[in-house]
Design an enzyme around this catalytic site. Structure first.
Site, PDB file in Angstrom:
ATOM      1  N   HIS A 138       0.849  -1.204   0.000  1.00 56.61           N
ATOM      2  CA  HIS A 138       0.000   0.000   0.000  1.00 56.61           C
ATOM      3  C   HIS A 138       0.876   1.241   0.000  1.00 56.61           C
ATOM      4  O   HIS A 138       1.904   1.292   0.677  1.00 56.61           O
ATOM      5  CB  HIS A 138      -0.976   0.000   1.177  1.00 56.61           C
ATOM      6  CG  HIS A 138      -0.362   0.118   2.541  1.00 56.61           C
ATOM      7  ND1 HIS A 138      -0.128   1.328   3.154  1.00 56.61           N
ATOM      8  CD2 HIS A 138       0.082  -0.823   3.414  1.00 56.61           C
ATOM      9  CE1 HIS A 138       0.409   1.128   4.342  1.00 56.61           C
ATOM     10  NE2 HIS A 138       0.553  -0.170   4.528  1.00 56.61           N
ATOM     11  N   ASP A 150       6.294   1.780   6.121  1.00 53.37           N
ATOM     12  CA  ASP A 150       4.888   1.371   6.080  1.00 53.37           C
ATOM     13  C   ASP A 150       4.111   2.297   5.147  1.00 53.37           C
ATOM     14  O   ASP A 150       3.511   3.260   5.599  1.00 53.37           O
ATOM     15  CB  ASP A 150       4.303   1.409   7.486  1.00 53.37           C
ATOM     16  CG  ASP A 150       2.915   0.808   7.565  1.00 53.37           C
ATOM     17  OD1 ASP A 150       2.581  -0.029   6.712  1.00 53.37           O
ATOM     18  OD2 ASP A 150       2.156   1.188   8.472  1.00 53.37           O
ATOM     19  N   GLU A 184      -4.895   1.324   2.762  1.00 56.77           N
ATOM     20  CA  GLU A 184      -4.733   0.264   3.769  1.00 56.77           C
ATOM     21  C   GLU A 184      -4.813   0.832   5.176  1.00 56.77           C
ATOM     22  O   GLU A 184      -5.390   0.214   6.069  1.00 56.77           O
ATOM     23  CB  GLU A 184      -3.391  -0.450   3.570  1.00 56.77           C
ATOM     24  CG  GLU A 184      -3.221  -1.711   4.426  1.00 56.77           C
ATOM     25  CD  GLU A 184      -2.649  -1.451   5.810  1.00 56.77           C
ATOM     26  OE1 GLU A 184      -2.656  -2.382   6.646  1.00 56.77           O
ATOM     27  OE2 GLU A 184      -2.184  -0.315   6.085  1.00 56.77           O
ATOM     28  N   GLU A 185      -4.233   2.010   5.375  1.00 54.55           N
ATOM     29  CA  GLU A 185      -4.226   2.600   6.708  1.00 54.55           C
ATOM     30  C   GLU A 185      -5.631   2.960   7.170  1.00 54.55           C
ATOM     31  O   GLU A 185      -5.860   3.155   8.357  1.00 54.55           O
ATOM     32  CB  GLU A 185      -3.321   3.846   6.738  1.00 54.55           C
ATOM     33  CG  GLU A 185      -1.850   3.573   6.461  1.00 54.55           C
ATOM     34  CD  GLU A 185      -1.183   2.679   7.495  1.00 54.55           C
ATOM     35  OE1 GLU A 185      -1.840   2.320   8.498  1.00 54.55           O
ATOM     36  OE2 GLU A 185      -0.004   2.335   7.300  1.00 54.55           O
ATOM     37  N   GLU A 211       4.101  -5.962   4.381  1.00 52.59           N
ATOM     38  CA  GLU A 211       3.683  -5.009   5.416  1.00 52.59           C
ATOM     39  C   GLU A 211       4.865  -4.572   6.271  1.00 52.59           C
ATOM     40  O   GLU A 211       5.997  -4.933   6.009  1.00 52.59           O
ATOM     41  CB  GLU A 211       2.589  -5.635   6.298  1.00 52.59           C
ATOM     42  CG  GLU A 211       1.200  -5.109   6.002  1.00 52.59           C
ATOM     43  CD  GLU A 211       1.033  -3.620   6.263  1.00 52.59           C
ATOM     44  OE1 GLU A 211       1.923  -2.991   6.869  1.00 52.59           O
ATOM     45  OE2 GLU A 211       0.012  -3.064   5.842  1.00 52.59           O
ATOM     46  N   HIS A 287       5.000   4.484  12.206  1.00 53.96           N
ATOM     47  CA  HIS A 287       3.885   5.449  12.200  1.00 53.96           C
ATOM     48  C   HIS A 287       4.260   6.777  12.858  1.00 53.96           C
ATOM     49  O   HIS A 287       3.436   7.404  13.522  1.00 53.96           O
ATOM     50  CB  HIS A 287       2.645   4.859  12.886  1.00 53.96           C
ATOM     51  CG  HIS A 287       1.854   3.942  11.999  1.00 53.96           C
ATOM     52  ND1 HIS A 287       0.612   3.446  12.353  1.00 53.96           N
ATOM     53  CD2 HIS A 287       2.124   3.412  10.779  1.00 53.96           C
ATOM     54  CE1 HIS A 287       0.161   2.664  11.385  1.00 53.96           C
ATOM     55  NE2 HIS A 287       1.058   2.629  10.422  1.00 53.96           N
TER      56      HIS A 287
END
Length: 838
Positions: A138, A150, A184-185, A211, A287
């Site tokens: 993603h 990510d 995706e998030e 991922e 993140h």
């Protein structure tokens, strides 16, 4: 045995194992990468990675995600297509699906998406292919982060794999579909849109999902299947640098880790088996704004590319892919050996091996009772005394260390080890070891007069019995992780048989100790390897696990369990050495000194070190709230900055820097409002007590694009059933909260599969997101209502979240965030919460 020789030897043994484990974890490539034009090139992939992350945060609905990232991907795909060989055909499709589904993740909620973006590429033989394997990444990111690990690096790896395979003259048997998904998030929305709506999805027989739960390092295979053991075998046969664990799979699928991946969507909504991989190193900056491309090592990209390219090519040329339904039954036990190779075998074979190993162990133990009656009773007494003492020492150790962890938490020194992991080892590890040794030293002094009689016999047999029972029970539960118990039964039993002659002839010599420890090498090495992997994953999670979990208690519990496991076959040495005084004094001194330093606050939990940051995570939402009554009148209206600290410490470390954020502004629950009247972006309220949220009064925010909420109709469907229809226009992210009043019940709605799903606490939660442009969101609710409903039948609240653009941060929010210390990672946005009663 002299304590002065045995204690250092055991310590060196454990340190040596730890050193081997460290080397195994840090060695990314087992062989130098090749740089041929038809081989995967990490340097080319790094160029893609830099370009994607240079776009900035790629939040769903933002121009960065929906336009700039998509255009860059299309530009690179077209360039690759122009240089591909005649052996392949490349097709490209931009999908913008709209849909809805319910999921039991985070306590259960329903998701609705509109006009989100997927970039789909199909590489197939010139004559086409009936079957396909999917590779998924993603390109979107959470707000306020570049999202390098990510999941931009995975998309860069996939672009380079597409480039490499397309230039190969070797024809494929099946198609490879590369899905660059753009949402995706937003809790797996784009993968759902693809697997349930795209025409190419019907041909997919297996998938690989890329991922991240950390930044760089090795990519761990942590989920496979469901069933379909041939997929694990494909990874075993093809991967050049394997790193895989069925233990990680069973931990992840247990729900202990508050995360999920697109794997779930393909499995549950597409009925497709697959392999789930994730980078797990350095989850401290996952993140956050620190997730930048320069922190991902080139070797890390190379090993991921080598592995995924090899596995994709293996699957795309495999006869089993076309007939995957014939090979779908059965689970697999799989684990890598120090990253060198993977052992994999069918779970049914593992079950047989486990039961045979347990049976041999019980047969060995039965020799104690297959004696004349008097001797058998004497043997059993000794065995169960040793068993009781072993269990007592474990219980005492667990209680003592957890009490220390609780004390540290109560005095406000939680997470002192977060930026210095070995503080936890010196604090809880030494306490655990000292308590274990103390219990057995006292037992030796008061209950055992003959030292030599105890040598290996009773306490070895007690540990063997515990491991054998654990092996039988875990195997009976159907867990593949039972293979660990097999190691801890088979190798120690073999070691005892080998050293028995040495001991019986010469007694407790140093040669005997060396032989004994050598026999224990395999289970001890693997347990150190596995436990370090677990610590590497779980320690950073403690910094984002919410205010409900005491991280010191969790980590102390892990350390005690590892200590008990590692001590299980070394307890005998306590009864063999002449004294344990020096060992106890040393361990106690280290523990006491560490405890004093922790209590003094010398170990600050967080770090702003540029090379290795370990920040505190804080969310700030500048919120305007309006509460309406049944007649539509505003009965309450306020504005403030709602603050959530993502760990147990709350804002205790922030108050000295920003005095107005203190305990006088703790939030109060609006009991009549769903989710206590606060704009949760996701239903994670159960992870945060309201007394650990803060609501700092602030001026009202004036949004350039405010939310528009309309009631379209109210229909009486039957005598006791009412349908309410609504229309909402607003930003790209919104949350809908629904609470039927007493006597009313939500029977059906236009969302998901029509069956309403409650969240924890009984309210209903709907997460909405859209792409760059979408029609107003229309939905309806149908409720069963009582005859008398003068106070209304349902409370409905809508929250709007402004994650990007001119409405994202108010001047007050921006000014407050600027005051946060540099060891924090604060993420802020504006939002509104409107409550209505119908």
């Amino acid at each position: 045995l002299p304590e002065a020789r045995v204690a250092p030897l055991v310590l060196l043994y454990l340190l040596g194992l730890r050193a081997l484990v460290h080397v195994a974890h840090r060695q990314l490539l087992t062989q130098p990468p090749v740089a041929g034009p038809r081989d995967f090139s990490a340097l080319r992939a790094r160029v893609y990675l830099h370009k994607i992350t240079a776009i900035g945060p790629r939040t769903v609905g933002s121009p960065q995600n929906e336009v700039l990232a998509v255009n860059y991907l299309l530009e690179q795909i077209r360039a690759i297509e122009r240089e591909s060989t005649d052996a392949h055909k490349i097709s490209v499709d931009i999908q913008r699906p709209t849909g809805s589904f319910s999921i039991d993740f985070l306590g259960g909620f329903t998701s609705y998406y509109a006009n989100i973006t997927n970039v789909v590429v199909k590489l197939e033989p010139r004559n086409g292919a009936e079957h396909a394997v999917l590779s998924n990444c993603h390109f979107d990111s959470v707000p306020n982060t570049p999202g390098a690990s990510d999941d931009a690096v995975s998309c860069a790896v996939m672009l380079e794999i597409l480039n490499t395979v397309s230039k190969s003259s070797e024809p494929l048997q099946h198609a490879v579909i590369f899905l660059f998904n753009g949402a995706e998030e937003n809790i797996l929305q784009a993968s759902h849109g693809f697997i349930t709506q795209h025409e190419w999805a019907k041909s997919i027989r297996a998938f690989i999902n890329l991922e991240a739960a950390g930044v760089g390092g090795k990519e761990l295979v942590f989920q496979t299947g469901p069933e379909n053991p041939w997929l694990v075998q494909a990874y075993v046969d093809a991967a050049k640098h394997p790193f895989a664990s069925v233990v990680a799979q069973e931990i992840f699928q247990s729900g202990i880790i508050p995360a999920d991946t697109d794997f779930r969507i393909y499995r549950d909504f597409g009925n497709v088996p697959g392999i789930d991989l994730a980078f797990i190193e350095n989850g401290y900056i996952y993140h956050t704004k620190y997730d930048t491309s320069d922190r991902i090592l080139t070797d890390s990209i190379q090993r991921a590319g080598d592995n995924i390219l090899a596995v994709l090519k293996y699957l795309a040329t495999s006869d089993k892919l076309a007939k995957s339904f014939e090979y779908r039954h059965g689970n697999v036990v799989f684990f890598d050996v120090l990253g060198v190779f993977v052992l994999a075998y069918p779970a049914r074979v593992g079950t047989i091996m486990n039961y045979i190993t347990a049976a041999v162990a019980f047969l060995y133990l039965s020799k104690k009772v297959l004696q004349p009656k008097t001797r058998a009773i004497h043997n059993l007494k000794k065995l169960f005394s040793a068993l009781g003492l072993t269990l007592l020492s474990w219980v005492c150790t667990l209680v003592t260390v957890l009490l220390v962890a609780l004390f540290v938490s109560v005095i406000g020194r939680s997470l002192s080890w977060y930026a210095h992991f070995y503080v936890a080892v010196f604090l809880y590890g030494t306490a655990a070891a000292a308590e274990l040794i103390l219990v057995h030293t006292l037992a030796k002094k008061f209950f055992y007069e003959s030292v030599h009689e105890q040598y290996l016999g009773d306490f070895f047999d007690a540990s063997l019995m515990i491991w054998s029972i654990a092996l039988a029970v875990i195997t009976q539960m159907g867990l593949c992780s039972a293979f660990i118990c097999t190691l801890w039964v088979a190798f120690p039993l073999l070691a005892k048989i080998i050293v028995h002659r040495e001991f019986s002839q010469k007694g407790a010599t140093m040669k005997f100790v060396m032989m004994y420890m050598l026999g224990m090498f395999v289970p001890y090495l693997y347990m150190m390897y596995l436990s370090w992997t677990v610590f590497e994953m779980f320690t950073p999670i403690m910094g984002r696990s919410g205010s409900e979990i005491l991280p010191d208690v969790v980590l102390a519990g892990f350390i005690v369990v590892i200590t008990m496991i590692l001590s299980s076959y070394f307890i005998n040495f306590i009864y063999l050495v002449k004294s344990t005084k020096a060992t106890l004094v040393t361990l106690t001194t280290v523990f006491v000194v560490t405890l004093i330093l922790v209590c003094s606050g010398i170990f600050f939990p967080y770090s702003s070190d540029a090379a290795n940051p370990k920040p505190k995570r804080v969310f700030l939402q500048h919120t305007s709230r309006r509460f309406h009554d049944l007649d539509g009148n505003v009965v309450k209206h306020d504005s403030g900055i709602w603050i959530n600290g993502f760990d147990y410490n709350g804002i205790s470390h922030i108050t000295p820097h920003i005095p107005e954020i203190n305990d006088t502004i703790r939030t109060l629950c609006e009991e009549q409002a769903p989710f206590c009247g606060f704009p949760w972006i996701l239903p994670v309220h159960f992870m945060f007590r309201l007394v650990k949220n803060w609501y700092l009064p602030a001026p009202e925010i004036f949004l350039r694009s405010p939310i528009l909420f309309k009631v379209l109709s109210k229909e009486q469907k039957s005598l006791n059933s009412v349908r309410l229809s609504f229309e909402v226009s607003g930003p790209s992210h919104m949350s809908l909260y629904i609470r039927p009043h007493e006597g009313s019940a939500l029977s059906t709605w236009s969302l998901g599969d029509g069956v309403p799903v409650t969240s924890l606490g009984g309210d209903y939660f709907v997460f909405y997101s859209r792409g760059l442009q979408a029609a107003p969101w229309r939905f309806w609710l149908e409720l069963r209502v009582p005859e008398e409903h003068s106070n209304g039948i349902v409370s409905l609240a809508i929250a709007a979240h402004y994650f990007f653009g001119e409405d994202q941060k108010s001047p007050q929010l921006y000014a407050l965030m600027e005051r946060f210390p540099n060891w924090t990672c604060s993420s802020g946005w504006s939002c509104t919460y409107d409550l209505f009663v119908f």
